[in-house]
Write a protein that holds these residues in place. Sequence first.
Motif, short mmCIF file in Angstrom:
data_model
loop_
_atom_site.label_atom_id
_atom_site.label_comp_id
_atom_site.label_asym_id
_atom_site.label_seq_id
_atom_site.Cartn_x
_atom_site.Cartn_y
_atom_site.Cartn_z
N VAL A 140 0.87 -1.18 0.00
CA VAL A 140 0.00 0.00 0.00
C VAL A 140 0.90 1.23 0.00
N ASN A 141 0.87 1.96 -1.10
CA ASN A 141 1.70 3.17 -1.24
C ASN A 141 3.18 2.89 -0.95
N GLY A 142 3.65 1.70 -1.37
CA GLY A 142 5.06 1.36 -1.20
C GLY A 142 5.39 0.62 0.08
N GLU A 143 4.48 0.52 1.03
CA GLU A 143 4.72 -0.22 2.27
C GLU A 143 4.14 -1.63 2.13
N SER A 144 5.00 -2.65 2.30
CA SER A 144 4.60 -4.04 2.07
C SER A 144 4.49 -4.80 3.38
N PHE A 145 3.59 -5.77 3.41
CA PHE A 145 3.45 -6.70 4.53
C PHE A 145 2.92 -8.02 3.97
N ILE A 146 3.18 -9.11 4.70
CA ILE A 146 2.86 -10.45 4.25
C ILE A 146 1.66 -10.98 5.02
N LEU A 147 0.71 -11.59 4.29
CA LEU A 147 -0.47 -12.22 4.89
C LEU A 147 -0.37 -13.73 4.68
N ASP A 148 -0.64 -14.52 5.74
CA ASP A 148 -0.61 -15.97 5.62
C ASP A 148 -1.99 -16.58 5.86
N ARG A 149 -3.03 -15.80 5.84
CA ARG A 149 -4.37 -16.31 6.08
C ARG A 149 -5.33 -15.73 5.04
N TRP A 150 -6.36 -16.49 4.76
CA TRP A 150 -7.34 -16.08 3.77
C TRP A 150 -8.57 -15.54 4.50
N GLN A 151 -8.51 -14.30 4.83
CA GLN A 151 -9.61 -13.62 5.48
C GLN A 151 -9.41 -12.12 5.32
N PRO A 152 -10.48 -11.35 5.38
CA PRO A 152 -10.33 -9.90 5.18
C PRO A 152 -9.64 -9.25 6.38
N ILE A 153 -8.96 -8.15 6.13
CA ILE A 153 -8.36 -7.36 7.19
C ILE A 153 -8.79 -5.91 6.99
N TYR A 154 -8.82 -5.18 8.09
CA TYR A 154 -9.20 -3.77 8.05
C TYR A 154 -7.99 -2.92 8.40
N LEU A 155 -7.73 -1.94 7.55
CA LEU A 155 -6.56 -1.08 7.69
C LEU A 155 -6.99 0.36 7.96
N LYS A 156 -6.19 1.05 8.73
CA LYS A 156 -6.38 2.49 8.94
C LYS A 156 -5.03 3.18 8.82
N GLY A 157 -5.07 4.46 8.61
CA GLY A 157 -3.85 5.25 8.40
C GLY A 157 -3.79 5.85 7.01
#
Length: 464
Positions: free
Chosen positions: A242-259
């Motif tokens: 997101v806008n150049g900031e990366s992170f890894i997800l190991d689960r198949w479910q939605p996540i909610y982001l703020k910022g």
Amino acid sequence: MNTGCRKFFKSLFSTGFPIIKWVIALVLVVNLSSCVEAVKSQEVSINPFMKAPPASEISGTFSETAPPDVIQALRPSLEGYQPQVSILSPQIDEILPDNIVKVKLQVKDLPIFKDPQWQLGPHLHLILDNQPYIAVYDLNQPVVLSDLSPGTHTLRVFASRPWHESFKNEGAYAQATFHVLTKTEENNPDSKLPLLTYSRPNGGYGAEPIMLDFYLTNAPLHSLAETNPDDTMSNWRIRSTVNGESFILDRWQPIYLKGFKPGKTWVKLEFLDNQGQPVKNAFNTSIRLINYQPNGQDTLSKIVRGELTADEVRGIVDPTYTAKIPVTEPIPAPTPETKVKKQPIPEVKIPEVIPTPVTKVEKQPIPEVTPTPETKVEKQPIPKVKIPEVITTPATKVEKQPIPEVTPTPATKVEKQPIPEVKIPEVTPTPLVTPPAPQAEITETEELNLPSETMENPKSQLEE
């Protein structure tokens, strides 16, 4: 430990050295533990594959948060559904003679509708190739896709909740690859490889947190990585940027982001294999551009901010739900105020005043007035009145006799005689022409008649 050593230690401990017993036992325990650690350090890993990077915590500008309270309250209403989605047309591997396609969809075990008040409800996400999805709320009418480029195209569709979260049960997803006029190599995913379908975030947003969601096809369970070492896909990961900031997800479910900052933001999703490398399959790498503008007034923005309650918007998950109206005491209707129409004030036209010319008055010369001489009146002399002199008689000496007691007699009142007024004759002025009239002579015979009583000797009055 051989038999001789055992007998030696047994005889040593039995002879009565308790301190030595404990010291020797401690040394034996330390030696045995060091031997075990040396054996473990010499073990070699039997997994020849490089593991995928572990799930990383979201840090930096963005952070993960819990889903909004209203969404958590509405979710159980849809948990009992297991939607089954299918594409009726176009058919798989069908070649169309025109670049216009009419897509007909079918869904079982899920009501598809849009609440008329809140404009949300269970729907389908229809995706052509790797374009942003189209939300479908009516299955009675086909979705018309026009002006398609010649070649191969792929349709993907899956069921979605009112807040655009995908159902992830078996059968909630359908896929069909067709051709316009002819076949080509692009837009044709390999059915033997895992496939990532980007869903959210997409479009515009008026509140945060913002949900990140996707759909996976042919992705094996993570538990298979331990049972099948030859499998290179079971330890998959999803890399989100997101806008150049990366992170890894190991689960198949939605996540909610703020910022998120107001304005446009780009989001990228990639499917990684066990070694952390992108899997080369069509659509496994997707990028979307979203626009975040706070204080949005759409229904979803109000739900995320908590401005609407679950009971108010429950109609978006249950088409038969009617909101309960709280019973309140009737408020007496205020008597309408009688509106008095304002009468228009007639315009009063002020007539124009024509100024009259000023008449010039000629100044007349003032005639000179000769003052008349004042008539001088001669003052007449006032006659003098001679008062006769009173001759006092000499007092006779009288021997003092004893004064008998005399009863005081009441004083006799003497009436005062009025003094006669002397009339002065009026002097009338005579005109200058005639000589003045002769004055009347006043003789001395006109004397004041004084009372005789007053002229007597005062001495005699005292004797009395």
